[in-house]
Design an enzyme around this catalytic site. Sequence first.
Site, mmCIF file in Angstrom:
data_model
loop_
_atom_site.group_PDB
_atom_site.id
_atom_site.type_symbol
_atom_site.label_atom_id
_atom_site.label_comp_id
_atom_site.label_asym_id
_atom_site.label_seq_id
_atom_site.Cartn_x
_atom_site.Cartn_y
_atom_site.Cartn_z
ATOM 1 N N ALA A 265 -7.330 -7.443 -5.230
ATOM 2 C CA ALA A 265 -6.170 -8.143 -5.780
ATOM 3 C C ALA A 265 -5.814 -9.353 -4.935
ATOM 4 O O ALA A 265 -4.656 -9.600 -4.630
ATOM 5 C CB ALA A 265 -4.984 -7.190 -5.882
ATOM 6 N N SER B 176 -3.087 -9.465 0.380
ATOM 7 C CA SER B 176 -4.521 -9.744 0.443
ATOM 8 C C SER B 176 -4.762 -10.911 1.386
ATOM 9 O O SER B 176 -3.860 -11.683 1.668
ATOM 10 C CB SER B 176 -5.046 -10.115 -0.936
ATOM 11 O OG SER B 176 -4.782 -9.094 -1.843
ATOM 12 N N PHE C 283 -8.620 -34.193 2.679
ATOM 13 C CA PHE C 283 -9.235 -33.035 3.316
ATOM 14 C C PHE C 283 -10.674 -33.408 3.613
ATOM 15 O O PHE C 283 -11.249 -34.278 2.960
ATOM 16 C CB PHE C 283 -9.169 -31.813 2.398
ATOM 17 C CG PHE C 283 -8.755 -30.566 3.120
ATOM 18 C CD1 PHE C 283 -9.700 -29.730 3.684
ATOM 19 C CD2 PHE C 283 -7.410 -30.247 3.248
ATOM 20 C CE1 PHE C 283 -9.300 -28.582 4.360
ATOM 21 C CE2 PHE C 283 -7.013 -29.098 3.908
ATOM 22 C CZ PHE C 283 -7.963 -28.258 4.471
ATOM 23 N N GLN D 297 -19.991 -19.446 7.822
ATOM 24 C CA GLN D 297 -19.375 -20.664 8.360
ATOM 25 C C GLN D 297 -18.594 -20.359 9.630
ATOM 26 O O GLN D 297 -17.808 -19.403 9.678
ATOM 27 C CB GLN D 297 -18.447 -21.261 7.320
ATOM 28 C CG GLN D 297 -17.926 -22.638 7.728
ATOM 29 C CD GLN D 297 -17.180 -23.301 6.598
ATOM 30 O OE1 GLN D 297 -16.126 -22.843 6.197
ATOM 31 N NE2 GLN D 297 -17.719 -24.391 6.106
ATOM 32 N N HIS E 31 -15.941 -21.763 12.652
ATOM 33 C CA HIS E 31 -14.922 -22.745 13.013
ATOM 34 C C HIS E 31 -14.977 -22.880 14.530
ATOM 35 O O HIS E 31 -14.996 -21.871 15.230
ATOM 36 C CB HIS E 31 -13.554 -22.243 12.559
ATOM 37 C CG HIS E 31 -12.480 -23.265 12.691
ATOM 38 N ND1 HIS E 31 -11.865 -23.546 13.885
ATOM 39 C CD2 HIS E 31 -11.910 -24.078 11.781
ATOM 40 C CE1 HIS E 31 -10.965 -24.493 13.693
ATOM 41 N NE2 HIS E 31 -10.979 -24.829 12.430
ATOM 42 N N LEU F 255 -7.202 -18.531 14.573
ATOM 43 C CA LEU F 255 -7.598 -19.927 14.480
ATOM 44 C C LEU F 255 -6.685 -20.832 15.298
ATOM 45 O O LEU F 255 -5.468 -20.754 15.186
ATOM 46 C CB LEU F 255 -7.496 -20.329 13.015
ATOM 47 C CG LEU F 255 -8.423 -21.394 12.522
ATOM 48 C CD1 LEU F 255 -9.856 -21.035 12.826
ATOM 49 C CD2 LEU F 255 -8.258 -21.548 11.021
ATOM 50 N N GLU G 66 -7.605 -27.670 14.409
ATOM 51 C CA GLU G 66 -8.278 -28.869 14.895
ATOM 52 C C GLU G 66 -7.253 -29.900 15.362
ATOM 53 O O GLU G 66 -7.563 -30.786 16.151
ATOM 54 C CB GLU G 66 -9.059 -29.460 13.716
ATOM 55 C CG GLU G 66 -10.389 -30.006 14.061
ATOM 56 C CD GLU G 66 -11.289 -30.088 12.839
ATOM 57 O OE1 GLU G 66 -11.486 -29.070 12.179
ATOM 58 O OE2 GLU G 66 -11.765 -31.200 12.579
ATOM 59 N N ARG H 117 -17.177 -30.243 12.822
ATOM 60 C CA ARG H 117 -17.068 -28.847 13.227
ATOM 61 C C ARG H 117 -18.372 -28.229 13.680
ATOM 62 O O ARG H 117 -18.419 -27.524 14.683
ATOM 63 C CB ARG H 117 -16.538 -28.001 12.071
ATOM 64 C CG ARG H 117 -15.077 -28.142 11.861
ATOM 65 C CD ARG H 117 -14.645 -27.216 10.773
ATOM 66 N NE ARG H 117 -13.244 -27.431 10.443
ATOM 67 C CZ ARG H 117 -12.582 -26.730 9.559
ATOM 68 N NH1 ARG H 117 -13.185 -25.770 8.899
ATOM 69 N NH2 ARG H 117 -11.315 -26.986 9.317
ATOM 70 N N HIS I 163 -15.653 -17.751 9.995
ATOM 71 C CA HIS I 163 -14.490 -18.162 9.222
ATOM 72 C C HIS I 163 -14.634 -17.854 7.742
ATOM 73 O O HIS I 163 -13.665 -17.540 7.068
ATOM 74 C CB HIS I 163 -14.313 -19.663 9.438
ATOM 75 C CG HIS I 163 -13.084 -20.227 8.844
ATOM 76 N ND1 HIS I 163 -11.840 -19.716 9.081
ATOM 77 C CD2 HIS I 163 -12.892 -21.279 8.023
ATOM 78 C CE1 HIS I 163 -10.938 -20.423 8.433
ATOM 79 N NE2 HIS I 163 -11.553 -21.375 7.778
ATOM 80 N N ARG J 204 -19.430 -24.633 3.003
ATOM 81 C CA ARG J 204 -18.280 -24.789 2.121
ATOM 82 C C ARG J 204 -17.383 -25.916 2.604
ATOM 83 O O ARG J 204 -17.138 -26.066 3.789
ATOM 84 C CB ARG J 204 -17.477 -23.485 2.090
ATOM 85 C CG ARG J 204 -16.157 -23.608 1.356
ATOM 86 C CD ARG J 204 -15.433 -22.290 1.301
ATOM 87 N NE ARG J 204 -14.740 -21.931 2.513
ATOM 88 C CZ ARG J 204 -13.550 -22.390 2.873
ATOM 89 N NH1 ARG J 204 -12.927 -23.263 2.118
ATOM 90 N NH2 ARG J 204 -12.993 -21.986 3.995
#
Lengths: 229, 645
Positions: free
Chosen positions: B49, B78, B153, B274, B276, B286, B289, B320, B387, B432
Amino acid sequence: MQKLITQVSTQLACCCYIRTEAESRSASFKYLRCESGTCIILGHWLLSSQQEQSHQDSAVTRKKDTMLSVLVAKRLVSGVCPKSLRPAVAELVTTRGYKGEAPDDSRGDIIEIPLPPWTEKDGETMDIKRRRLLFQSRKRGMLENCILLSLFAKQYLNTMNEPQLRQYDRLINEPSNDWDIYYWATEAQPVPDVYAGEIMDLLKEFTKNKDQEQRLDAPNLEYLDKGSQ
Amino acid sequence: MSQSIPAVSQSSRKLHFSVYGKNNSKVSDGMSTQYPVVDHEFDAVVVGAGGAGLRAAFGLSEAGFNTACVTKLFPTRSHTVAAQGGINAALGNMEGDDWRWHFYDTVKGSDWLGDQDAIHYMTEQAPHAVVELENFGMPFSRTEDGKIYQRAFGGQSLKFGKGGQAHRCCCVADRTGHSLLHTLYGRSLRYDTSYFVEYFALDLLMEDGECKGVIALCMEDGSIHRFRSKNTVIATGGYGRTYFSCTSAHTSTGDGNAMVTRAGLPCQDLEFVQFHPTGIYGAGCLITEGCRGEGGILINSEGERFMERYAPNAKDLASRDVVSRSITIEIREGRGCGPEKDHAYLQLHHLPPQQLATRLPGISETAMIFAGVDVTKEPIPVLPTVHYNMGGIPTNYRGQVITHTTEEGDKVVPGLFACGEAACASVHGANRLGANSLLDLVVFGRACAHTIADICTPGEKLSPLKPNAGEESVANLDKLRFADGNMRTSEIRVNMQKTMQNHAAVFRTGKVLKEGCDKMDAVYQTLDDIKTFDRGIVWNTDLVETLELQNLMLNAVQTINSAEQRQESRGAHSREDFKDRMDELDYAKPLAGQVRKPIEEHWRKHTLSTVDPKTGKVTLKYRPVIDNSLDAEDCAAIPPAIRSY
């Protein structure tokens, strides 16, 4: 400016839109939400406006001309809506710095899409409650809370008495946004009155990490294994 | 209506498996070995969910299907709630925009491993999906004129990479993930979606290659539930927890991938994980950056600002994957920090405390809470951290799970769908882009609902199911509940995590990967010797964490074996011994006169991995990448090229 309000709906959970057809590719929507929780539909601005029932709770008015600036609209709306109608919702404005450049958060979805209220579970023994709260402390929405709450549970859960367990239950299960619990524990945001209390204070103190221990991860469960002690 | 099945002696403990009708489900928390099973019938069952699961459940309920959503967590808890970024969509509110440019960015970002038909579908549907969310009540941040505010982004450009930075990311302040969950959950309740919260899904119920439902454990009372349905949607998220250091919550345990593996179906591209560059050492939280943007620097054990050597111009603000690789090299060459010399330091104490407080408000708290470090005096220990998982359950662009044979190509598995991080459509390919994940959730959650609405009608009669379907899952549960070997769950878990962290991290080499595969195999075998301590059945966290460990192991063995076999560097999979991409043609040189390599000789293909759960042996197959878009005239496919920014 023409007459402003044509219809006031008093349903609490309702969204109003003004759809503009200025953009050809995609319709752009504007919210017009009165802070009191009642809705005002800016209607009949122009010659041909139609009202359409799109959701069970909202109406869409089509405008064929230029958009009304949201700021102007907001001013008009707050002028109309008396302050007394504003509900006592917990602190809406975040004091925490945002990690990016978007403007402020209206928290619209929290007001207008109410989730079923959290209720305490009946008929649970203290032992079962502790087991449930252990699972719910360890499995959270983001890593920060997973680590913080599972360490907190390791330290305090087994020695909490019944009122404390119930306070803790409400604290970790009622808030819809897990980040809120983290912000309250780290004192980045003020704690709403309903959650303030002994357990919240304990959590805040625990979070400060005065002993400066390294909190590398959520603890393994074996501290609960009576057999190995 | 109840039928009891004769006691099954699959272990020395006599296991009794009996099936009841719908209303008997109370079980006492004793040492009972009886497992009463409750059967439910639905038109569609969604497992998970989060953003994708809720969107699928909502879409299905809205279309009139009697839908169940089985989740081990309350929906707003979630992992989607952790998402603070936003959703990419070419709405064109900040400047002129075109979804075809977004399509190009995503194809390039995936390093040409993404399936272009799925990427076409996702980027074309993006504006509609965002407007739809707005209709549902999601309060996106707005510009002065009331349009949805969009920000920049990484990896998003205009005019096929030639027009500068694009502003496509729509957000709800910094709580986009939470807002998405809240909105979708609230709306789905109006359509009578049935939520089964804190039910742990154990396995798929497969019969003759068709998925007929899911079997789950109710944590609240220890009863077993079989959800029979013609359509099952898996939206269980990623599996970051296979690694020692990851930014994911402790709930990211790859349950869906494991269920599919146990059903004998393949998972796709699991080697693409991936990283980070700056997660707190150990905890993995995290560190944004933005710290380095404000002047923070990375240093090694000698106090040197090592990024000056690896990226003389960009230094600490290089991309990255460059920063992740640099940190890893420093550690491997012996200049790591700390008693085990296994991380780097992020130094902020040379910045004025005032600046830290105003520009980076959360960092001081996070560093103190999780590393016990006062950022005004000491540096923060950091490490490249897992990540996101680009790989997962292979699906077509409509959300249907597929298998693949060389003779027949892609084949749909009837009754099974997947969406979100658990699925691999594949839109992210080998890497991604930021803010594409939330988009992936809503578009493919919606796609699953649409596909089901196209091929089924509500209220269809279900095909019969074997009376003892799901028995093995319950036997496994029982075995784990009373396991009394020599190695504790936490020990095996940490062995797995350290092996993955040391052998399948940012930088991979053949020798290290091979060692890792052997070690991982050994760790897998220790599962037979596992020891649990909680013998109860109600709210048994130990049991659930052990089930999750089983699931994680299946993901881990596939990841490391796939990585060992893939002899090239592409996207997030970076091999020191094979530094270049190996495509069917050498795109660094002029194409005229080159001969196309056959699929066996190049690496621009998807990995499909299966595991034999009893032995832990991994088998790998490959599947070609889909290079054509859905409509060549509307949106031309992007032919591969060298990826540079």
